[in-house]
Design a protein around this motif. Structure first.
Motif, PDB file in Angstrom:
ATOM      1  N   MET A   1       0.847  -1.092   0.149  1.00 54.17           N
ATOM      2  CA  MET A   1       0.028  -0.094  -0.082  1.00 54.17           C
ATOM      3  C   MET A   1       0.760   1.262   0.009  1.00 54.17           C
ATOM      4  N   GLU A   2       1.988   1.037   0.658  1.00 57.34           N
ATOM      5  CA  GLU A   2       2.910   2.496   0.755  1.00 57.34           C
ATOM      6  C   GLU A   2       3.558   2.721  -0.832  1.00 57.34           C
ATOM      7  N   TYR A   3       3.975   1.623  -1.345  1.00 59.51           N
ATOM      8  CA  TYR A   3       4.455   1.883  -2.793  1.00 59.51           C
ATOM      9  C   TYR A   3       3.555   1.859  -3.978  1.00 59.51           C
ATOM     10  N   TRP A   4       2.199   1.456  -3.566  1.00 61.87           N
ATOM     11  CA  TRP A   4       1.238   1.500  -4.717  1.00 61.87           C
ATOM     12  C   TRP A   4       1.342   2.758  -5.335  1.00 61.87           C
ATOM     13  N   PRO A   5       1.177   4.064  -5.073  1.00 63.19           N
ATOM     14  CA  PRO A   5       1.071   5.104  -5.920  1.00 63.19           C
ATOM     15  C   PRO A   5       2.434   5.111  -6.977  1.00 63.19           C
ATOM     16  N   ASP A   6       3.667   4.780  -6.491  1.00 65.05           N
ATOM     17  CA  ASP A   6       4.831   4.676  -7.063  1.00 65.05           C
ATOM     18  C   ASP A   6       4.556   3.721  -8.616  1.00 65.05           C
ATOM     19  N   PHE A   7       4.115   2.493  -8.064  1.00 63.29           N
ATOM     20  CA  PHE A   7       3.798   1.588  -8.787  1.00 63.29           C
ATOM     21  C   PHE A   7       2.791   1.715 -10.173  1.00 63.29           C
ATOM     22  N   ARG A   8       1.885   2.631  -9.451  1.00 58.24           N
ATOM     23  CA  ARG A   8       0.719   3.003 -10.417  1.00 58.24           C
ATOM     24  C   ARG A   8       1.386   3.998 -11.273  1.00 58.24           C
ATOM     25  N   ASP A   9       2.265   5.075 -10.952  1.00 60.38           N
ATOM     26  CA  ASP A   9       2.877   5.894 -11.950  1.00 60.38           C
ATOM     27  C   ASP A   9       3.843   5.085 -12.954  1.00 60.38           C
ATOM     28  N   ALA A  10       4.435   4.097 -12.392  1.00 56.37           N
ATOM     29  CA  ALA A  10       5.157   3.520 -13.324  1.00 56.37           C
ATOM     30  C   ALA A  10       4.543   2.535 -14.501  1.00 56.37           C
ATOM     31  N   LEU A  11       3.245   2.221 -14.106  1.00 61.67           N
ATOM     32  CA  LEU A  11       2.388   1.546 -15.028  1.00 61.67           C
ATOM     33  C   LEU A  11       1.807   2.530 -16.072  1.00 61.67           C
ATOM     34  N   GLY A  12       1.681   3.797 -15.596  1.00 65.61           N
ATOM     35  CA  GLY A  12       1.455   4.744 -16.501  1.00 65.61           C
ATOM     36  C   GLY A  12       2.615   5.036 -17.628  1.00 65.61           C
ATOM     37  N   GLN A  13       3.843   4.742 -17.050  1.00 65.36           N
ATOM     38  CA  GLN A  13       4.801   4.943 -18.254  1.00 65.36           C
ATOM     39  C   GLN A  13       5.048   3.569 -18.866  1.00 65.36           C
ATOM     40  N   PHE A  14       4.823   2.449 -18.190  1.00 59.78           N
ATOM     41  CA  PHE A  14       4.850   1.230 -19.071  1.00 59.78           C
ATOM     42  C   PHE A  14       3.660   1.322 -20.192  1.00 59.78           C
ATOM     43  N   PHE A  15       2.633   1.807 -20.039  1.00 62.11           N
ATOM     44  CA  PHE A  15       1.639   1.779 -21.071  1.00 62.11           C
ATOM     45  C   PHE A  15       1.371   3.284 -21.227  1.00 62.11           C
ATOM     46  N   PRO A  16       2.187   4.166 -21.989  1.00 66.71           N
ATOM     47  CA  PRO A  16       2.106   5.348 -22.218  1.00 66.71           C
ATOM     48  C   PRO A  16       0.489   5.733 -22.774  1.00 66.71           C
ATOM     49  N   PRO A  17      -0.359   6.862 -22.399  1.00 67.25           N
ATOM     50  CA  PRO A  17      -1.189   7.024 -22.901  1.00 67.25           C
ATOM     51  C   PRO A  17      -1.265   7.801 -24.158  1.00 67.25           C
TER      52      PRO A  17
END
Length: 336
Positions: free
Chosen positions: A59-75
């Motif tokens: 839960m602590e690092y979930w925001p960082d992971f979510r941001d990384a996912l946004g870069q893995f799959f650029p909109p």
């Protein structure tokens, strides 16, 4: 009447004993199942504790992971519809500012280090292919000598033990062992893959030789053939097709291993992936993963077709199944 009554009573007691035994066995299975469940839960909890697994940390690092996912799959957008920006992937894949540079590894041997992604893909393929070919003679030798039909028991276990030792050490560890020989380069990675091939492919060869028919061997021997001739013409001739099929299968595995070699600096796509991860360029990482996906699937499709041709059938694993099972195959490769 007395005899019939005693007989009925005996049957009734026998049935009652069987019911009692069934109830006891059922209760024993329930107790054992409960005990096994408790032991499994304890082992699972112990394993989680050893690796430091924590929901709070997720839960602590979930925001960082979510941001990384946004870069893995650029909109991006296609005809005004939100979609993944594949152009960002293609931009990195075709990047070729420096086409190639000549380097020299620790052993003083020059090799071409292609810096753009397609070039690294060919390096990965070259490592897997060359490692398979380098390990093939040793695998054939150990596989033949490990068969009890060639080497009498218990001497055949010398060669089986050698293959077991090789197989017990993962290819990544072999690469670390060979670092003093040539540094962390595709050269040492290829040597590691070749060594790993000797153990894995050799064991498959041994198992195949244990299942050959005695008739052809005896027929060759009746002509006055020597021991090596009986092995070549009586045994190996029976397993020629399986040998090719197993070699193609190992080539599939070695291609995936070649990818993982780059994670420790062995070159190829794995090295590109590790470099981009260090730079936190997750879009470039995803582009590299897509190239890895295409390479591994392509090798597996070719291997499947070759094996189907050898078997004389058109049956082969479909492309959809290969795509679905790709993550599982990569994970299994990492643990070999």
């Amino acid at each position: 009447m007395s005899t019939e009554s005693e007989s009925e009573q005996s049957v009734s007691e026998s049935v009652q004993e069987q019911f009692t035994r069934l109830r006891i066995n059922k209760r024993a299975r329930q107790v054992f199942g409960l005990f096994a469940l408790v032991v499994f839960g304890w082992l699972f909890s112990l394993a989680l504790g050893q690796v430091g697994f924590s929901i709070a940390e997720i839960m602590e690092y979930w925001p960082d992971f979510r941001d990384a996912l946004g870069q893995f799959f650029p909109p991006g957008e296609i005809f005004g519809i939100p979609f993944v920006d594949t152009g960002a992937y293609w931009s990195f894949i075709q990047q070729n500012d420096l086409l190639f540079e000549l380097h020299t590894n620790g052993a003083g041997v020059a090799f071409w280090n292609w810096t753009f992604v397609p070039g690294q893909m060919f390096i990965t393929l070259a490592m897997g292919f060359a490692g398979t070919v380098l390990g093939l003679p040793g695998a054939l030798l150990l596989g033949v000598l490990g068969s009890e039909r060639v080497t009498p028991y218990p001497f055949n276990f010398i060669f089986r033990g050698t293959m077991s030792v090789i197989r017990a050490i993962p290819a990544l560890v072999w690469a670390l062992i060979y670092i003093p020989l040539g540094g962390v380069t595709p050269f040492t990675a290829t040597l590691a893959i070749g060594t790993d091939t000797m153990g894995n492919l050799g064991r498959l060869f041994t198992d195949a030789l244990e299942e050959v028919e005695d008739g052809p061997i005896e027929a060759i021997g009746s002509t006055g053939a020597s021991g090596p001739q009986r092995v070549v013409f009586g045994m190996l001739s029976q397993v020629f097709s399986p040998f090719i099929a197993w070699t193609m299968y190992i080539l599939e595995i070695n291609t995936r291993i070649a990818v993982t070699m780059g994670l420790i600096g062995g070159g190829g796509l794995g090295y590109v992936l590790q470099t981009q991860r260090g730079l936190f360029k997750y879009t470039n990482m995803m582009a590299t993963i897509l190239v890895i996906f295409v390479l591994v699937i392509s090798v597996e499709v070719v291997s499947q077709r070759v094996r189907a041709y050898i078997r004389g059938t058109e049956e082969s694993q479909g492309l959809i199944a290969l795509i679905v099972e790709f993550p599982q195959r990569m994970v299994r490769t990492l643990w070999q």
